[in-house]
Design a protein around this motif. Sequence first.
Motif, short mmCIF file in Angstrom:
data_model
loop_
_atom_site.label_atom_id
_atom_site.label_comp_id
_atom_site.label_asym_id
_atom_site.label_seq_id
_atom_site.Cartn_x
_atom_site.Cartn_y
_atom_site.Cartn_z
N UNK A 186 -8.04 -32.94 26.99
CA UNK A 186 -6.85 -32.13 27.28
C UNK A 186 -7.21 -30.66 27.21
N UNK A 187 -6.35 -29.88 27.83
CA UNK A 187 -6.40 -28.43 27.73
C UNK A 187 -4.97 -27.93 27.73
N UNK A 188 -4.58 -27.27 26.65
CA UNK A 188 -3.22 -26.77 26.51
C UNK A 188 -3.30 -25.25 26.39
N UNK B 18 1.07 -33.69 27.02
CA UNK B 18 -0.01 -34.21 26.19
C UNK B 18 -0.95 -33.09 25.82
N UNK B 19 -1.31 -32.97 24.59
CA UNK B 19 -0.77 -33.64 23.42
C UNK B 19 0.55 -32.99 22.99
N UNK B 20 1.38 -33.74 22.28
CA UNK B 20 2.64 -33.14 21.82
C UNK B 20 2.38 -32.05 20.79
N UNK B 21 3.29 -31.07 20.75
CA UNK B 21 3.10 -29.94 19.83
C UNK B 21 4.44 -29.38 19.39
N UNK B 22 4.41 -28.63 18.30
CA UNK B 22 5.56 -27.88 17.79
C UNK B 22 5.15 -26.42 17.69
N UNK B 23 6.12 -25.53 17.89
CA UNK B 23 5.91 -24.11 17.62
C UNK B 23 6.96 -23.71 16.59
N UNK C 200 -4.59 -35.76 11.26
CA UNK C 200 -4.45 -35.90 12.71
C UNK C 200 -3.65 -34.80 13.37
N UNK C 201 -3.27 -33.77 12.60
CA UNK C 201 -2.53 -32.65 13.15
C UNK C 201 -3.38 -31.39 13.08
N UNK C 202 -3.41 -30.65 14.18
CA UNK C 202 -4.12 -29.38 14.23
C UNK C 202 -3.08 -28.28 14.04
N UNK C 203 -3.25 -27.47 12.99
CA UNK C 203 -2.35 -26.36 12.70
C UNK C 203 -3.05 -25.06 13.08
N UNK C 204 -2.41 -24.26 13.92
CA UNK C 204 -2.95 -22.96 14.32
C UNK C 204 -1.96 -21.90 13.86
N UNK D 105 -0.30 -29.31 16.66
CA UNK D 105 -0.56 -30.24 17.76
C UNK D 105 -1.00 -31.58 17.19
N UNK D 106 -0.48 -32.67 17.78
CA UNK D 106 -0.88 -34.02 17.37
C UNK D 106 -2.15 -34.38 18.13
N UNK D 107 -3.28 -34.35 17.43
CA UNK D 107 -4.58 -34.60 18.06
C UNK D 107 -5.28 -35.80 17.41
N UNK D 108 -4.51 -36.85 17.15
CA UNK D 108 -5.09 -38.05 16.53
C UNK D 108 -6.22 -38.59 17.41
#
Length: 146
Positions: free
Chosen positions: A96-98, A34-39, A116-120, A51-54
Amino acid sequence: MRNLDFTPLYRSAIGFDRLFNQMEKQAANNNAGYPPYNIEQQDEHHYRITMAVAGFAESQLDITQQQNKLIVRGTREGQPEVAREYLYQGIAERDFERKFQLADYVKVIGAQMENGLLHIDLEREIPEEQKPRKIAINGRQLLESE
């Protein structure tokens, strides 16, 4: 549950202790997903973490880069607690802390929220002195066609 034992690799790989230690640490600490994420690797030197941060506003998110570590935190402080009776709760509403371990010369170049998605966005900038270069043999420069 899987346990990875890198002991056999320590015998034949010299100078990779840090890599194996990080892999063991990551296997032990998976942040419960949590939260789910993609790289995503966009090209040779550009990456994106999504990251899904809804449910989190931009003001509730904090992105910090400290040396080779990227830390993304979400806090719901200051939100009034409303007593609710759920029949089913599938949406996590918790802080959360990722943490992400970054390779050398990787830096954050931007972040944005969208639907609702955080893009870094990240970029690897290799210093000129670290890039590969041709070495002359006996002072003679080799030509590309030889």
